[in-house]
Design a protein around this motif. Structure first.
Motif, PDB file in Angstrom:
ATOM      1  N   SER A  44       0.914  -1.217   0.125  1.00 46.80           N
ATOM      2  CA  SER A  44      -0.095   0.014  -0.029  1.00 46.80           C
ATOM      3  C   SER A  44       0.805   1.500  -0.110  1.00 46.80           C
ATOM      4  O   SER A  44       0.316   2.338   0.040  1.00 46.80           O
ATOM      5  CB  SER A  44      -0.868  -0.029   1.178  1.00 46.80           C
ATOM      6  N   ALA A  45       2.054   1.016  -0.079  1.00 47.38           N
ATOM      7  CA  ALA A  45       2.915   2.126   0.032  1.00 47.38           C
ATOM      8  C   ALA A  45       2.902   3.295  -0.970  1.00 47.38           C
ATOM      9  O   ALA A  45       3.135   4.402  -0.931  1.00 47.38           O
ATOM     10  CB  ALA A  45       4.661   1.868   0.351  1.00 47.38           C
ATOM     11  N   ALA A  46       2.818   2.769  -2.254  1.00 47.20           N
ATOM     12  CA  ALA A  46       2.687   3.384  -3.403  1.00 47.20           C
ATOM     13  C   ALA A  46       1.533   4.555  -3.287  1.00 47.20           C
ATOM     14  O   ALA A  46       1.596   5.716  -3.987  1.00 47.20           O
ATOM     15  CB  ALA A  46       2.420   2.660  -4.688  1.00 47.20           C
ATOM     16  N   GLN A  47       0.321   4.255  -2.784  1.00 49.08           N
ATOM     17  CA  GLN A  47      -0.846   5.197  -2.556  1.00 49.08           C
ATOM     18  C   GLN A  47      -0.487   6.071  -1.297  1.00 49.08           C
ATOM     19  O   GLN A  47      -1.365   6.909  -1.266  1.00 49.08           O
ATOM     20  CB  GLN A  47      -2.036   4.434  -2.155  1.00 49.08           C
ATOM     21  N   SER A  48       0.566   6.061  -0.645  1.00 49.69           N
ATOM     22  CA  SER A  48       0.729   6.892   0.666  1.00 49.69           C
ATOM     23  C   SER A  48       1.691   8.096   0.422  1.00 49.69           C
ATOM     24  O   SER A  48       2.596   8.059  -0.756  1.00 49.69           O
ATOM     25  CB  SER A  48       1.452   5.877   1.654  1.00 49.69           C
ATOM     26  N   PRO A  49       1.558   9.166   1.135  1.00 53.31           N
ATOM     27  CA  PRO A  49       2.550  10.185   1.291  1.00 53.31           C
ATOM     28  C   PRO A  49       3.989   9.669   1.082  1.00 53.31           C
ATOM     29  O   PRO A  49       4.745  10.630   0.585  1.00 53.31           O
ATOM     30  CB  PRO A  49       2.279  11.085   2.359  1.00 53.31           C
ATOM     31  N   ASP A  69      13.307   5.260  -3.822  1.00 51.17           N
ATOM     32  CA  ASP A  69      11.849   5.230  -4.359  1.00 51.17           C
ATOM     33  C   ASP A  69      10.906   4.264  -3.782  1.00 51.17           C
ATOM     34  O   ASP A  69      11.089   3.376  -3.862  1.00 51.17           O
ATOM     35  CB  ASP A  69      11.967   4.906  -6.121  1.00 51.17           C
ATOM     36  N   HIS A  70      10.294   4.904  -2.784  1.00 51.86           N
ATOM     37  CA  HIS A  70       9.489   4.348  -1.815  1.00 51.86           C
ATOM     38  C   HIS A  70       7.874   3.548  -2.716  1.00 51.86           C
ATOM     39  O   HIS A  70       7.950   2.569  -2.404  1.00 51.86           O
ATOM     40  CB  HIS A  70       8.882   4.826  -0.616  1.00 51.86           C
ATOM     41  N   ALA A  71       7.726   4.373  -3.631  1.00 52.29           N
ATOM     42  CA  ALA A  71       6.622   3.721  -4.521  1.00 52.29           C
ATOM     43  C   ALA A  71       7.144   2.573  -5.284  1.00 52.29           C
ATOM     44  O   ALA A  71       6.430   1.590  -5.322  1.00 52.29           O
ATOM     45  CB  ALA A  71       5.933   4.827  -5.444  1.00 52.29           C
ATOM     46  N   GLN A  72       8.241   2.472  -6.002  1.00 56.24           N
ATOM     47  CA  GLN A  72       8.626   1.644  -6.766  1.00 56.24           C
ATOM     48  C   GLN A  72       9.493   0.549  -5.892  1.00 56.24           C
ATOM     49  O   GLN A  72      10.002  -0.570  -6.380  1.00 56.24           O
ATOM     50  CB  GLN A  72       9.327   2.196  -7.765  1.00 56.24           C
ATOM     51  N   ARG A  73       9.806   0.765  -4.582  1.00 60.80           N
ATOM     52  CA  ARG A  73      10.594  -0.117  -3.721  1.00 60.80           C
ATOM     53  C   ARG A  73      11.878  -0.305  -4.689  1.00 60.80           C
ATOM     54  O   ARG A  73      12.088  -1.545  -4.493  1.00 60.80           O
ATOM     55  CB  ARG A  73      10.096  -1.349  -3.347  1.00 60.80           C
ATOM     56  N   THR A 114      12.878  -6.509   4.386  1.00 64.34           N
ATOM     57  CA  THR A 114      13.321  -6.075   5.701  1.00 64.34           C
ATOM     58  C   THR A 114      14.532  -4.911   5.555  1.00 64.34           C
ATOM     59  O   THR A 114      14.197  -3.700   6.112  1.00 64.34           O
ATOM     60  CB  THR A 114      13.936  -6.903   6.598  1.00 64.34           C
ATOM     61  N   GLU A 115      15.400  -4.932   4.691  1.00 67.87           N
ATOM     62  CA  GLU A 115      16.608  -4.015   4.431  1.00 67.87           C
ATOM     63  C   GLU A 115      16.137  -2.741   3.813  1.00 67.87           C
ATOM     64  O   GLU A 115      16.340  -1.747   4.341  1.00 67.87           O
ATOM     65  CB  GLU A 115      17.543  -4.507   3.347  1.00 67.87           C
ATOM     66  N   PHE A 116      14.842  -3.004   3.103  1.00 67.92           N
ATOM     67  CA  PHE A 116      14.195  -1.532   2.510  1.00 67.92           C
ATOM     68  C   PHE A 116      13.700  -0.908   3.446  1.00 67.92           C
ATOM     69  O   PHE A 116      13.762   0.216   3.476  1.00 67.92           O
ATOM     70  CB  PHE A 116      13.420  -1.946   1.440  1.00 67.92           C
TER      71      PHE A 116
END
Length: 237
Positions: free
Chosen positions: A133-138, A151-155, A169-171
């Motif tokens: 759900s991170a891609a939809q978050s601020p 890049d949190h949305a694309q991890r 976990t590292e991310f």
């Protein structure tokens, strides 16, 4: 392996262990927790089961016939990212770092409690759900710290423009540190925010993951504050 079929929203866990007593105990506990469980007793069977059954998580022993858990982890992660909880009979840091280096997210040393194993499985799966759900978050914005790009949305993580493969976990650990660059975060804070653990019993887990992360993004990027915790360094202006 058993022939259990998926129903509803149940999560799939593949237990890979050549000791049948441990296999049966782990499978029974996870089934009691509501998971669908299949088992494999050697390396080749584990890789095939992961490919055909597409589990949501692996509980993976290091010592296996065929090829060991590290090789299983490499092959499974090359096919698709999946969280891995490794089981090891030896409490040696080198072995733990090897496991984390090939894509394991967490580890437990034998003998272990079934209650803790079940708790770790739940935590790992919650972390995956959080990431989905991170891609939809601020938090989806890109964090740029010098040549380190997150890049949190694309991890995705890049160092000097080159992609760096991190486990889930590292991310999450890197994001946690990067959201407060230069701030010292205690091991207890990191355990609570990244691992969802409410106590300080897993501080060695934090240390091992930081060491694995340093090997991938550069040792000088994470500063150790002895007796306290860690801080992500930023480039000087």
């Amino acid at each position: 392996m058993d022939g259990t079929q998926t129903t509803g929203a149940q999560r799939r866990v593949l237990v890979v262990e050549d000791d049948q007593t441990i296999t049966q105990a782990v499978a029974a506990r996870l089934q009691a927790e509501g998971f669908l469980v299949r088992t494999a007793g050697d390396g080749p069977a584990a890789v095939e089961a992961a490919r055909s059954w597409q589990p949501d998580l692996l509980v993976l022993d290091v010592m296996l016939p065929g090829y060991d858990g590290h090789e299983v982890c490499r092959r499974v992660q090359a096919d698709r990212p999946v969280p891995v909880l490794m089981l090891t009979a030896r409490d040696e840091e080198t072995d733990l770092l090897v496991g984390l280096g090939v894509g394991a997210d967490d580890y437990m040393t034998k003998p272990f409690s079934m209650r803790e194993l079940a708790a770790r499985v739940h935590v790992l799966l919650r972390r995956v759900e959080r990431a989905t759900s991170a891609a939809q978050s601020p938090r989806g914005a890109v964090i740029q710290l010098g040549d380190l790009e997150i890049d949190h949305a694309q991890r995705r993580v890049r160092v000097g423009g080159a992609d760096v493969h991190l486990t889930p976990t590292e991310f999450e650990l890197l994001v946690c540190l990067a959201q407060q660059p230069k701030a010292v975060l205690s091991r207890e804070q990191l355990l609570a925010e990244v691992w969802d653990w409410a106590d300080a019993s897993g501080t060695r887990t934090v240390d091992s993951h930081v060491k694995a992360l340093r090997r991938k993004i550069g040792a000088d990027r994470i500063r150790t504050v002895h007796g306290v915790g860690y801080a992500l360094e930023t480039p000087s202006a």
